[in-house]
Structures are given as C-alpha cells and as structure tokens.
Scaffold this motif. Sequence first.
Motif, PDB file in Angstrom:
ATOM      1  N   MET A  67       0.831  -1.202   0.000  1.00  0.00           N
ATOM      2  CA  MET A  67       0.000   0.000   0.000  1.00  0.00           C
ATOM      3  C   MET A  67       0.868   1.255   0.000  1.00  0.00           C
ATOM      4  SD  MET A  67      -3.409  -0.243   0.005  1.00  0.00           S
ATOM      5  CE  MET A  67      -4.084   1.032   1.044  1.00  0.00           C
ATOM      6  N   GLU A  68       1.910   1.252   0.815  1.00  0.00           N
ATOM      7  CA  GLU A  68       2.800   2.419   0.868  1.00  0.00           C
ATOM      8  C   GLU A  68       3.506   2.621  -0.465  1.00  0.00           C
ATOM      9  OE1 GLU A  68       3.048   4.835   3.196  1.00  0.00           O
ATOM     10  OE2 GLU A  68       1.297   3.732   3.925  1.00  0.00           O
ATOM     11  N   GLN A  69       3.934   1.521  -1.086  1.00  0.00           N
ATOM     12  CA  GLN A  69       4.588   1.626  -2.394  1.00  0.00           C
ATOM     13  C   GLN A  69       3.599   2.122  -3.462  1.00  0.00           C
ATOM     14  OE1 GLN A  69       7.893   1.311  -3.117  1.00  0.00           O
ATOM     15  NE2 GLN A  69       8.012   1.214  -0.882  1.00  0.00           N
ATOM     16  N   ALA A  70       2.345   1.673  -3.370  1.00  0.00           N
ATOM     17  CA  ALA A  70       1.321   2.122  -4.317  1.00  0.00           C
ATOM     18  C   ALA A  70       1.073   3.619  -4.157  1.00  0.00           C
ATOM     19  CB  ALA A  70       0.022   1.343  -4.099  1.00  0.00           C
ATOM     20  N   LYS A  71       1.026   4.090  -2.906  1.00  0.00           N
ATOM     21  CA  LYS A  71       0.832   5.528  -2.647  1.00  0.00           C
ATOM     22  C   LYS A  71       1.991   6.344  -3.214  1.00  0.00           C
ATOM     23  CE  LYS A  71      -1.941   5.063   1.578  1.00  0.00           C
ATOM     24  NZ  LYS A  71      -1.946   5.265   3.051  1.00  0.00           N
ATOM     25  N   LYS A  72       3.202   5.820  -3.069  1.00  0.00           N
ATOM     26  CA  LYS A  72       4.372   6.522  -3.633  1.00  0.00           C
ATOM     27  C   LYS A  72       4.299   6.570  -5.157  1.00  0.00           C
ATOM     28  CE  LYS A  72       7.637   5.664   0.138  1.00  0.00           C
ATOM     29  NZ  LYS A  72       8.864   4.962   0.587  1.00  0.00           N
TER      30      LYS A  72
END
Length: 555
Positions: A23-28
């Motif tokens: 999720m954090e990588q997707a947000k980035k």
Amino acid sequence: MNKLKIFSIALLSIAGISHAQDMEQAKKAIDAEQYDKAKGMLKGILQSKPSNGRAAYLLGNIYLKLNVPDSAKIFFDKGVLASEGSKLNYAGLGQLELDKGNTAAAQANFANATKDLKKKDTEELVAVGKAYTNSDKPDYKAALTFLNKAKTANPNDAQVLLALGDAYYKDKNQNDAYTAYRDALMADNTMIRAKMQQGVLLKGARAFNEAVKSLNEVVASNASYGPVYRELAETYYLWGVNEPKKYTENIQKALAYYEKYMSMTDYSLDSRMRHADFLILAKDYKALEAEAEKMKQLDKVNPRILRYLGYSAYENGNVDVAIKSLEDFIANPSNKVIARDYLYLGQAKLKKANATGTVDATLFTAGVADLRKSVEMEITMSSDLSDVGKKFFADKKYKEAAAIFEIAMMNPDSKTYNDDILYYAIAVNTVNAKLDVAQRDKAALQKANAGLDAILAKYPTYQDAYYYKARLFSTLEDGVSMVKAYEDYIRVLTEKGAEELAKPANKSKLTESYNTIAANYADTDKAKAIEYFNKTLALDPANAYATESLKTLKR
C-alpha cells in the motif's frame, strides 16, 4: 494444533505487513504519477484481500484522475462493502455525484463517509475535502470546512496540511496555501510534493523566474521525482505564452522537460495521454500525431485516442479524418467531452465547408454550432476564433465572418474583443446594406451597434467606433443617430490634431462623413448642407459628389 495456530497467525501477520508495504509503495507510485504501476499493485492487494477498502478507494481515485468514471465507480462500489477502510469509498462516490451536479446525492455519500468518526480520525475528512477540491464542479469552501475539521483533530498531519494547501491554492488563496504547504513540509520533511507546490504557487502568480528557481531546488533535492519535471514544463509553457518574445525558446524547454517527465513515468497509455494533452497546449501537432499513433498501437479501442487523432489531423491538414475522429469521440456517451473537442470539430467543418471557395452552407452552419457550443462550455475558447473570422473576412465572405465574430464577441475579456466587435459590425453592415430594407437583419445591426457602444464605454476617443456606428445607423435608416455618430467621429478625430487628420484613411472617412451629413440635411436645412459640402471641398477640392451637390443646392 497449537503449533499450527501459531504458524497460521504468523502467516497472517506477514501477509498483513506485506499488504501494508505494498500500500505504501502504491501511494508513492500515485504521488510520482506512475499510475499503471500503482494500479498493478493495488489490484494485486485486492486480489489477495478483497476486504481492503483503502486499496479499492485508491484505485477508484486513480481512475478519477484519468477521467474514467465508470471504472472508478466499480472500485468504489466494491470498496463500500469492504470490512476495512470502507467509508473512504463513500467520498469517492460523492465526488462522482458532484461531477454530475447531483449535490444532494453527493452530500448523502459524504455523510456516510464521515459518520461516527472517532475524535482523532482524519482520513475520511481528508477524502471528502479532496472530493470537493478535485471535482469537475468543485466547492472549495466546503472542502476547507472538512479539511479544517481534520486539522483541528490532528494539527500536525502532513497529509491534512497538503490537502489544505491544494484547496487554498485552487480557491486562489495564495497566502494560506503557502502556509499550509510550508507546515506540511515541517510536519514531514520527506513530503517532496509540498515543497514542489511552493514552486507551483509562484507559477500561478506568474513569477516564472522564481518558480523555475524553486522547482529546480526540488530537482536538486530529489532528481528522480517525476512530477517536478512536468511542473517545470508547464511553467516554461506559461512563461512562453505570457512573454511572446521568449515563446519559441521557452516552448522548447517545456517540451524537453515534459520528455524528461515521461521518462520518469511508465510510458503507459495513461502517461502518453498526459503527454498528448501537453503537446496540444504546446501546439506541437506533428509530435501529437506520432504520439496518437503509438497510443493506437497500445490500445486500438481507447476512445480518447480519437481526440488526439482528431486534433492532430486538423492541424496537419486532414479535415476528413479530423471530423470523423471527433464525431465518433463525441458520440460516445461515456466519453468526457471538453470544449476544445467542439472547437476543433467546428473548425474542421468550417475548413471543409470552404474548401472549394464556395461555402457549403449546411456544413458551415453545423461548424458554427459546434464553435458556439465550445465557447458556451469554456469562454476562453473564443480566443481561437478571431483569426478564423478574419480569413473569411479577407475573402469577402462577410456573412460567414459575421457568424464567427458573433461567437468571438461572447468573451469581453478576450484580447481581441475590440477587433472582434469592429469586424462583426463591418461584416454585418456590409451584408445588410446590400439588401432591400424589408430584408435587413435589424437585430444583428443593433447588436453590432451595442458592441461598438461597449468599446466606446471603455475607450471614448476610439474614432472608428463612431464611424462604423454611423454606417450602421445609415443601414438602419436612422438619420438623426447617423448624423450624431458622424459628428462624434469628426469631433474626436479633430481633437487628435493635424497629424491624425492628414492620414489618408482618415481623410477618406472624413470626406464620407461630411458628404453624408450634408446629404441628410439637403432637404431640411440647405445652409447646413452647403456648409458640410464646403468642408468636403476644403479637404478634397476635386470631390465630384460635393461639387455636383452644391450646384444643385444653389439653383
């Protein structure tokens, strides 16, 4: 059994950590505008965990950014049924309703999104604030209400402060926007978008040199952050538009920075479409045509490709392809049609209507209707019409020119507004003066006169406006108003001095003014008529009309 339970819990824990990391990588990836990459990650999360409402919400928002509302709704609808993060999806559904103008339905969704929030919950408030900010029919005051509630709940949340900055910026509140971006950066010094937005504020204020300097500081701090190159491209584009002497130089820089931005994204269909949108702004139609062909290879059925094919075909001289592409695009009810689509379609029809030198009236009328629709959708589209009208005017196709200038006149803030009114007045008068009195279009003549009055309200010494008013009144057979307008023309011109009076164009108009006033008085006031005919002869001793008229009056 106990070992099995412990092992299962460990697996679930590892899966949860993995999903959180994804999720954090997707947000980035979303922040870096790498939307294909983000979509792939989020779909992977949803495949393994359908109950993840946050992933559904983020996916729906990507499709909103890409103007694919049907796909956005699919994911929001799935998201509201999820067991975690479901409320966020009501914010997405609310934005879809706002976009359609359904305010009551939007508010109902926003109420569901923010229902029963705990004291420190801000995520849903931010989602609603962003929906109001990013909607096609935004309400920045409503956005700020929700975002300030979120700030009260958590004053140091960088995401809250960033969203506040965006809402203030779009609401044209530069000072509060700057403060919010600064505070977001202080709350999280890794939030590079907040730093970039400070440069965007300078771009919005047309402080282009300072904006470039600020954006280059972002590049220096993180050269791999793609969106900053897009902002540099857009800054140089606006700089070129606002300083015509530097247009070519700055547009080249803009295009180079956009290519750099593209290299930082995924060269997906979505990023190519953003590139195509910029090429339209930069008027690089050869590159646009090449990009459209590449997009066609990637996805032969994507409807937006028709837009780019239509624009580039028109600019590169193929009006039949332009008309077919744009009509097919507009006919699809699922497409988000914009004002520029109608502008290009209308211009293509006009060009085809005039291709043989004899105007095809049916096609021309259809083209004018498209141009009008374009300007009604977005008033700034009028700026492209002045040159189109002048081409018809130069070909002495005054009826057609008048129809185009009438649309251009709809924008009083246009740089060509005065010219458009003047050309419209001349064209309308030229057409009607040749007709029998009963056939004259009095409404058009009066509209032209009202336009000239609008010019004179701002520029009372603009002599040509008086001159063409006089001609309009002549066609309207209003002798009193005609004489008054000619007299105003003579007065203003005389006040400007001998140099202005001596100009050949003005001398000719003065002669016409004197002769027409004299002729108007010939039957009612011979002394006045003689006075004005003598003024003509003082200016032009060989003027045959004045000479012969004087002989008649003195008999």
